[in-house]
Write a protein that holds these residues in place. Structure first.
Motif, short mmCIF file in Angstrom:
data_model
loop_
_atom_site.label_atom_id
_atom_site.label_comp_id
_atom_site.label_asym_id
_atom_site.label_seq_id
_atom_site.Cartn_x
_atom_site.Cartn_y
_atom_site.Cartn_z
N GLY A 29 0.83 -1.25 -0.02
CA GLY A 29 -0.11 -0.08 -0.09
C GLY A 29 0.82 1.33 0.00
O GLY A 29 1.92 1.18 0.89
N ASN A 30 0.57 2.29 -0.87
CA ASN A 30 1.35 3.47 -0.95
C ASN A 30 0.94 4.63 -0.19
O ASN A 30 -0.46 4.52 0.23
N VAL A 31 1.59 5.42 0.41
CA VAL A 31 1.59 6.43 1.21
C VAL A 31 1.76 7.59 0.52
O VAL A 31 2.91 7.78 0.24
N ASN A 32 0.68 8.50 0.42
CA ASN A 32 1.06 9.92 -0.50
C ASN A 32 0.59 11.05 0.62
O ASN A 32 -0.28 10.92 1.18
N LEU A 33 1.74 12.04 0.75
CA LEU A 33 1.37 12.96 1.84
C LEU A 33 1.75 14.42 1.07
O LEU A 33 2.82 14.46 0.50
N HIS A 34 1.37 15.28 1.25
CA HIS A 34 1.52 16.62 1.04
C HIS A 34 1.91 16.78 -0.80
O HIS A 34 2.60 17.39 -1.14
N PHE A 59 -3.76 -11.69 8.38
CA PHE A 59 -2.93 -10.52 8.52
C PHE A 59 -2.94 -9.24 7.73
O PHE A 59 -3.02 -9.69 6.52
N ILE A 60 -2.36 -8.33 8.11
CA ILE A 60 -2.52 -7.02 7.33
C ILE A 60 -1.21 -6.23 7.67
O ILE A 60 -1.16 -6.10 8.98
N ALA A 61 -0.71 -5.74 6.78
CA ALA A 61 0.72 -4.50 7.21
C ALA A 61 -0.33 -3.26 6.97
O ALA A 61 -0.79 -2.96 6.01
N TYR A 62 0.36 -2.24 7.91
CA TYR A 62 -0.50 -1.05 7.92
C TYR A 62 0.70 -0.01 8.37
O TYR A 62 1.81 -0.08 9.17
N ALA A 63 0.61 1.15 7.78
CA ALA A 63 1.49 2.41 8.07
C ALA A 63 0.52 3.77 8.24
O ALA A 63 -0.35 4.09 7.26
N GLN A 64 0.98 4.44 9.25
CA GLN A 64 0.53 5.57 9.41
C GLN A 64 1.42 6.85 9.44
O GLN A 64 2.30 6.77 10.29
N VAL A 65 1.32 7.79 8.18
CA VAL A 65 2.22 8.98 8.35
C VAL A 65 1.42 10.07 8.53
O VAL A 65 0.40 10.57 7.66
N SER A 66 1.43 10.81 9.56
CA SER A 66 0.55 12.13 9.93
C SER A 66 -0.87 11.90 9.65
O SER A 66 -1.23 10.87 10.28
N CYS A 67 -1.36 12.25 8.50
CA CYS A 67 -2.81 12.20 8.33
C CYS A 67 -3.02 11.10 7.35
O CYS A 67 -4.21 10.75 6.89
N ALA A 68 -2.04 10.48 6.75
CA ALA A 68 -2.09 9.63 5.64
C ALA A 68 -1.90 8.15 6.41
O ALA A 68 -1.01 7.80 7.10
N ALA A 69 -2.50 7.24 5.79
CA ALA A 69 -2.31 5.89 6.13
C ALA A 69 -2.39 5.00 4.75
O ALA A 69 -2.94 5.52 3.75
N TRP A 91 -7.82 -11.26 1.29
CA TRP A 91 -9.12 -10.98 1.37
C TRP A 91 -9.76 -9.38 0.76
O TRP A 91 -10.79 -8.90 0.85
N GLY A 92 -8.52 -8.64 0.24
CA GLY A 92 -8.66 -7.39 -0.07
C GLY A 92 -7.65 -6.47 -0.02
O GLY A 92 -6.57 -6.85 0.49
N GLY A 93 -7.50 -5.33 -0.37
CA GLY A 93 -6.52 -4.38 -0.34
C GLY A 93 -5.74 -4.67 -1.92
O GLY A 93 -5.97 -5.40 -2.45
N PRO A 94 -4.64 -3.78 -1.96
CA PRO A 94 -4.14 -2.55 -0.93
C PRO A 94 -5.06 -1.54 -0.95
O PRO A 94 -5.69 -1.39 -1.86
N ALA A 95 -4.64 -0.81 0.04
CA ALA A 95 -5.40 0.50 0.28
C ALA A 95 -4.67 1.75 0.42
O ALA A 95 -4.10 1.88 1.47
N PRO A 96 -4.36 2.58 -0.54
CA PRO A 96 -3.28 3.83 -0.43
C PRO A 96 -4.36 5.10 0.19
O PRO A 96 -5.57 5.00 -0.39
N TYR A 97 -3.85 5.78 0.90
CA TYR A 97 -4.68 6.96 1.32
C TYR A 97 -3.91 8.07 1.42
O TYR A 97 -2.68 8.08 1.64
N SER A 98 -4.07 9.34 1.11
CA SER A 98 -3.59 10.61 0.81
C SER A 98 -4.19 11.76 1.66
O SER A 98 -5.48 11.58 1.87
N CYS A 99 -3.35 12.76 2.00
CA CYS A 99 -3.76 13.97 2.55
C CYS A 99 -2.82 15.06 2.23
O CYS A 99 -1.81 14.92 1.94
#
Length: 157
Positions: free
Chosen positions: A43-48, A125-135, A149-157
């Motif tokens: 899962g990719n994390v995009n921030l700023h 199991f699932i691998a998860y990362a939280q950076v500031s407001c993005a996960a 079962w599903g994923g990945p899920a990238p989130y941006s803020c």
């Protein structure tokens, strides 16, 4: 859970592709049925407005442990937000998870503590990362039957 045959076939396929499965920090070659494999998709994390990094699940076929691995993007590490931190965790469907404390961009690769896959029921199991407001999280993976079962899920803020 992967069977010995599935691990052997996976290791053989990776070896044929030129991917080494040796343990980190050792010069010895690994046996064909033992090593580390990435599970599902990251899962990719995009921030700023920037790609900050990605999280993926890693499985040790030798001892049955899984953990989350996060890698910062070099451009993000060197950019104006290099003071950000990440929390990285491996979570089971039924048995909680293991998480790092905040880790700065000064550390390129961040691994969560591991979890033994048979301590959870179901062993998913699932691998998860939280950076500031993005996960972000990678693929939910069921070790009992190898299903995703599903994923990945990238989130941006």
């Amino acid at each position: 859970m992967f069977t010995r045959t599935a691990r052997t076939l996976t290791a053989a396929a990776l070896a044929a592709a030129g991917v080494g499965l040796g343990a980190v920090g050792t010069a010895q070659a690994a046996t064909a049925s033992c090593g580390y494999i990435n599970i599902g998709s990251p899962g990719n994390v995009n921030l700023h407005g920037m790609y900050a990094g990605q999280v993926e699940q890693v499985y040790n076929t030798c001892n049955g442990y899984t953990w989350a691995h996060f890698q910062w993007a070099t451009a993000y590490q060197q950019g104006p937000y290099r003071s950000d931190t990440v929390f990285v965790s491996i979570n089971s469907w039924s048995n909680g998870g293991q998480v790092t404390g905040p880790v700065s961009t000064a550390v390129k690769d961040v691994d969560s503590p591991g979890m033994y896959i048979h301590d959870a029921n179901p062993d998913t199991f699932i691998a998860y990362a939280q950076v500031s407001c993005a996960a972000a999280w990678g693929t939910w993976h069921a070790y009992a039957n190898g299903a995703n079962w599903g994923g990945p899920a990238p989130y941006s803020c």
